[in-house]
Write a protein that holds these residues in place. Structure first.
Motif, PDB file in Angstrom:
ATOM      1  N   GLY A 304     -36.121   7.870  58.083  1.00  0.00           N
ATOM      2  CA  GLY A 304     -36.403   6.538  57.571  1.00  0.00           C
ATOM      3  C   GLY A 304     -36.104   5.499  58.640  1.00  0.00           C
ATOM      4  O   GLY A 304     -35.007   5.488  59.197  1.00  0.00           O
ATOM      5  N   ALA A 306     -36.018   1.423  59.901  1.00  0.00           N
ATOM      6  CA  ALA A 306     -35.973   0.028  59.437  1.00  0.00           C
ATOM      7  C   ALA A 306     -35.552  -0.870  60.592  1.00  0.00           C
ATOM      8  O   ALA A 306     -34.550  -0.602  61.255  1.00  0.00           O
ATOM      9  CB  ALA A 306     -35.006  -0.116  58.271  1.00  0.00           C
ATOM     10  N   LYS A 320     -32.731  -0.282  53.409  1.00  0.00           N
ATOM     11  CA  LYS A 320     -34.157  -0.076  53.674  1.00  0.00           C
ATOM     12  C   LYS A 320     -34.398   1.269  54.353  1.00  0.00           C
ATOM     13  O   LYS A 320     -35.353   1.986  54.027  1.00  0.00           O
ATOM     14  CB  LYS A 320     -34.710  -1.205  54.547  1.00  0.00           C
ATOM     15  CG  LYS A 320     -34.860  -2.543  53.834  1.00  0.00           C
ATOM     16  CD  LYS A 320     -35.782  -3.484  54.573  1.00  0.00           C
ATOM     17  CE  LYS A 320     -35.270  -3.824  55.954  1.00  0.00           C
ATOM     18  NZ  LYS A 320     -36.186  -4.757  56.656  1.00  0.00           N
ATOM     19  N   ALA A 324     -36.427   4.496  52.838  1.00  0.00           N
ATOM     20  CA  ALA A 324     -37.507   5.121  53.611  1.00  0.00           C
ATOM     21  C   ALA A 324     -37.300   6.628  53.706  1.00  0.00           C
ATOM     22  O   ALA A 324     -38.261   7.408  53.670  1.00  0.00           O
ATOM     23  CB  ALA A 324     -37.578   4.496  55.003  1.00  0.00           C
ATOM     24  N   ARG A 327     -38.417   8.156  50.486  1.00  0.00           N
ATOM     25  CA  ARG A 327     -39.896   8.176  50.448  1.00  0.00           C
ATOM     26  C   ARG A 327     -40.423   9.336  51.293  1.00  0.00           C
ATOM     27  O   ARG A 327     -41.419   9.981  50.937  1.00  0.00           O
ATOM     28  CB  ARG A 327     -40.448   6.852  50.962  1.00  0.00           C
ATOM     29  CG  ARG A 327     -40.264   5.688  49.975  1.00  0.00           C
ATOM     30  CD  ARG A 327     -40.705   4.368  50.581  1.00  0.00           C
ATOM     31  NE  ARG A 327     -42.082   4.434  51.063  1.00  0.00           N
ATOM     32  CZ  ARG A 327     -42.601   3.604  51.962  1.00  0.00           C
ATOM     33  NH1 ARG A 327     -41.839   2.665  52.496  1.00  0.00           N
ATOM     34  NH2 ARG A 327     -43.859   3.719  52.333  1.00  0.00           N
ATOM     35  N   ASN A 339     -39.875   1.391  56.648  1.00  0.00           N
ATOM     36  CA  ASN A 339     -39.831   0.464  55.516  1.00  0.00           C
ATOM     37  C   ASN A 339     -40.000  -0.948  56.051  1.00  0.00           C
ATOM     38  O   ASN A 339     -39.096  -1.493  56.644  1.00  0.00           O
ATOM     39  CB  ASN A 339     -38.474   0.590  54.807  1.00  0.00           C
ATOM     40  CG  ASN A 339     -38.477  -0.054  53.441  1.00  0.00           C
ATOM     41  OD1 ASN A 339     -39.145  -1.058  53.224  1.00  0.00           O
ATOM     42  ND2 ASN A 339     -37.739   0.551  52.520  1.00  0.00           N
TER      43      ASN A 339
END
Length: 339
Positions: A304, A306, A320, A324, A327, A339
């Motif tokens: 993830g 950010a 964030k 991510a 996700r 993200n």
């Protein structure tokens, strides 16, 4: 001209200055040696320490006011029995004539001293002789006074305190390092991350530069532990950390965030650059071959990414990056989501 008492008071003030980890003992003790040169009016002052305090074999020079000129770097104790007997008993040696004083003639015989007058005072560590401060005069007629001897002993005590302070500082730094390091992977831990990311944020404000975070979660790590055992899981974590570290810049900071979660602080890095790095790391992890007890363990990870805008808090950006990662898990794992 300072009186002997004023000189000792000045030495005490100088020796009380706070210290930092020094490049060398010369740097650590330089100010004290200068004070001694000034008051004692000698040609050279050097500091020597034994190699092993409980069973010394050698005395090694660690600092000198005059390293440029010829000077022995070490003395083997067995070659100078009379001299070392006095030192290891804690006795001060004030030799007005090195060649004629039976405590110091050995130094002349072995060509390890060119001084005419020598004043050596003992440095102690935990009550045991640890070394000497050696004050040398090359003048033909140099007579040590009682004030000289008292001052030289104060100088030795000051050097001893400074050396002990350095060892204490080193120990504190080692303990601090232990507090901030994850022992399994060798990476910095979450506590260090919390301090370092705040420092990175402060730099971002000051320099107006981009800053990004990459959160990494190893895929199916519980399954690896269940199938191959916790020892194999530990090996996987260590190999993963080593693989990632090789691909980061000096300014990047990879930390173990907890369990199989890791986070990278990327100073001067915008989101697109962070995505590219995350993808390189993802591919390298996917291509890793980890062998344990003749079994091959394959590994993947979800990423993830950010970017931390100037207006964003650290907590917002971590959240964030964490979202991510979730996700990426929902997208089938082994992928990078920004993200």
């Amino acid at each position: 001209m300072l009186t002997p008492q004023q000189a000792r008071q000045r030495l005490r003030r100088v020796s009380s200055h706070s210290i930092e980890i020094a490049e060398s003992y010369d740097e650590l003790l330089n100010d004290l040696l200068k004070e001694g040169l000034h008051f004692l009016d000698v040609d050279r002052i050097s500091v020597w320490l034994v190699d092993h305090i409980d069973s010394p074999n050698q005395l090694n020079c660690i600092a000198s006011s005059d390293f440029q000129n010829e000077q022995a770097n070490s003395l083997e104790i067995h070659q100078y029995p009379t001299y070392f007997e006095q030192i290891l008993l804690g006795h001060t040696i004030a030799a007005n004539n090195v060649a004629q004083d039976n405590r110091t003639t050995e130094l002349i015989i072995h060509n390890q001293n060119s001084s005419r007058a020598l004043l050596d005072t003992v440095i102690y560590l935990n009550g045991k002789p640890h070394g000497v401060v050696s004050c040398e005069s090359f003048a033909e007629h140099h007579i040590w006074t009682e004030d000289d001897i008292v001052y030289a002993e104060s100088l030795a005590d000051s050097c001893s305190r400074r050396l002990m302070a350095l060892e204490t500082l080193k120990l504190q730094n080692q303990l601090k390092e232990m507090v901030f390091v994850d022992t399994l992977t060798g990476l910095k831990n979450r506590r260090y991350f919390n301090e370092r990311v705040q420092s990175a944020k402060n730099s971002q404000y000051r320099l107006q530069t981009p800053l990004s975070l990459i959160m990494i979660d190893l895929d199916h790590f519980k399954q690896i532990n269940d199938e191959f055992g916790h020892e194999a899981g530990d090996i996987v974590l260590a190999k993963f950390a080593k693989n990632c570290q090789k691909q980061l810049r000096l300014e990047d900071v990879l930390c173990r965030y907890g369990g199989e979660e890791f986070i990278i602080i990327l100073p001067y890095t915008a989101e697109q650059q962070a995505i590219q790095l995350a993808e390189r790391l993802r591919l390298s992890i996917e291509n890793m071959t980890i062998q344990h007890e003749q079994k091959i363990i394959k590994l993947t990870a979800s990423f993830g990414v950010a970017e931390m805008g100037l207006e964003h808090t650290i907590e917002e950006t971590i959240k964030k990056a964490d979202i991510a990662v979730y996700r990426a898990k929902d997208a089938g794992r082994n992928c990078v989501i920004a993200n």
